[in-house]
Design an enzyme around this catalytic site. Structure first.
Site, PDB file in Angstrom:
ATOM      1  N   ILE A  64      57.635 -81.742  -9.790  1.00 17.22           N
ATOM      2  CA  ILE A  64      57.002 -80.578  -9.042  1.00 17.22           C
ATOM      3  C   ILE A  64      57.745 -80.523  -7.876  1.00 17.22           C
ATOM      4  CG2 ILE A  64      54.701 -79.931  -8.011  1.00 17.22           C
ATOM      5  CD1 ILE A  64      53.309 -81.925  -9.903  1.00 17.22           C
ATOM      6  N   PRO A  65      58.612 -79.312  -8.087  1.00 17.15           N
ATOM      7  CA  PRO A  65      59.626 -79.323  -6.883  1.00 17.15           C
ATOM      8  C   PRO A  65      59.386 -78.990  -5.557  1.00 17.15           C
ATOM      9  CG  PRO A  65      59.946 -77.418  -8.271  1.00 17.15           C
ATOM     10  CD  PRO A  65      58.732 -78.323  -8.718  1.00 17.15           C
ATOM     11  N   CYS A  66      58.747 -79.624  -4.907  1.00 14.10           N
ATOM     12  CA  CYS A  66      58.465 -79.355  -3.474  1.00 14.10           C
ATOM     13  C   CYS A  66      59.634 -78.934  -2.587  1.00 14.10           C
ATOM     14  CB  CYS A  66      57.410 -80.331  -2.793  1.00 14.10           C
ATOM     15  SG  CYS A  66      57.972 -81.978  -2.952  1.00 14.10           S
ATOM     16  N   HIS A  67      60.956 -79.702  -3.017  1.00 12.18           N
ATOM     17  CA  HIS A  67      62.054 -79.459  -2.180  1.00 12.18           C
ATOM     18  C   HIS A  67      62.382 -78.178  -2.166  1.00 12.18           C
ATOM     19  CE1 HIS A  67      63.431 -80.574  -6.268  1.00 12.18           C
ATOM     20  NE2 HIS A  67      64.435 -79.682  -5.964  1.00 12.18           N
ATOM     21  N   ARG A  68      62.092 -77.181  -2.940  1.00 12.58           N
ATOM     22  CA  ARG A  68      62.338 -75.859  -3.138  1.00 12.58           C
ATOM     23  C   ARG A  68      61.771 -74.899  -2.372  1.00 12.58           C
ATOM     24  NH1 ARG A  68      62.604 -76.148  -9.595  1.00 12.58           N
ATOM     25  NH2 ARG A  68      64.362 -77.525  -9.863  1.00 12.58           N
TER      26      ARG A  68
END
Length: 165
Positions: free
Chosen positions: A133-137
C-alpha cells in the site's frame, strides 16, 4: 482469547522487512527500523515470530514489487484495521502505479474531501502495510518528501528505485 499475529523478518532488495499476518493475510509490513510491537496492542494480540521461511505467496508478492511488476492489489488482499476514512485513503494508495507520485492535496481531491489534506496525511502515515500500500508515493507540494515512518532517506531510496530502470 487473544488473536495471534505471525511475523517474519527477511531481507529483500537490500532492505530488512518485517511482515505480519493475521488469518493468512498480510496485516503489517515494516522496513528497517519499524517496530511491529508498536503497531499491535499486546492486550489483544500475541505476536509470534516465525523461524520458518516466509510463505511463498508473500515472498513472490514482494519479489514482484521489487521487480516493478504491476500488482493488482485491493484492500481485500490484506487484513486491515482502521477507520472508514483511513481505508478510503489506503484504497486510493493501492491505485498509484510504480514510478508515479501524488500530493496529499491531490489525494484529498481523489477521495472527494478536498479540505481534508491534513486528515489524509494522517491516514497515509497510519498505513500499516508499507510498499504494497504505497504510501511512499505520496509527496508534498513542491516535491517535499515529508515524513516517512522508516525515514526520509528510505522514502527517497524507494522513489529513486521505482523511477530507474
Amino acid at each position: 482469547m487473544k488473536s495471534i499475529i505471525k511475523y517474519w523478518n527477511t531481507e529483500k532488495n537490500g532492505l530488512t522487512l518485517t511482515i505480519g499476518t493475521f488469518n493468512d493475510k498480510i496485516c503489517y509490513l515494516g522496513l528497517q527500523n519499524d517496530e511491529i510491537t508498536t503497531w499491535f496492542d499486546n492486550h489483544k494480540f500475541i505476536l509470534e515470530h516465525q523461524s520458518s521461511p516466509l510463505p511463498n505467496e508473500i515472498s513472490q508478492l514482494l519479489d514482484d514489487f521489487f521487480a516493478k511488476k504491476l500488482l493488482p492489489l485491493t484492500l481485500n488482499d490484506f487484513y486491515l484495521t482502521g477507520s472508514e476514512f483511513q481505508k478510503k485513503v489506503w484504497n486510493e494508495l493501492v491505485k498509484i502505479k510504480t514510478g508515479e507520485t501524488i500530493t496529499y492535496s491531490d489525494l484529498a481531491q481523489k477521495i472527494k474531501q478536498p479540505t481534508a489534506t491534513r486528515a489524509v496525511a494522517s491516514a497515509v502515515g497510519k498505513n500499516p502495510i508499507l510498499l504494497l500500500i504505497p504510501c511512499h508515493r505520496v509527496i508534498g507540494k513542491n516535491n517535499n518528501l515529508y515524513k516517512f515512518r522508516s525515514g526520509g532517506e528510505i522514502k527517497k531510496q524507494l522513489l529513486n528505485f521505482e523511477n530507474n530502470n
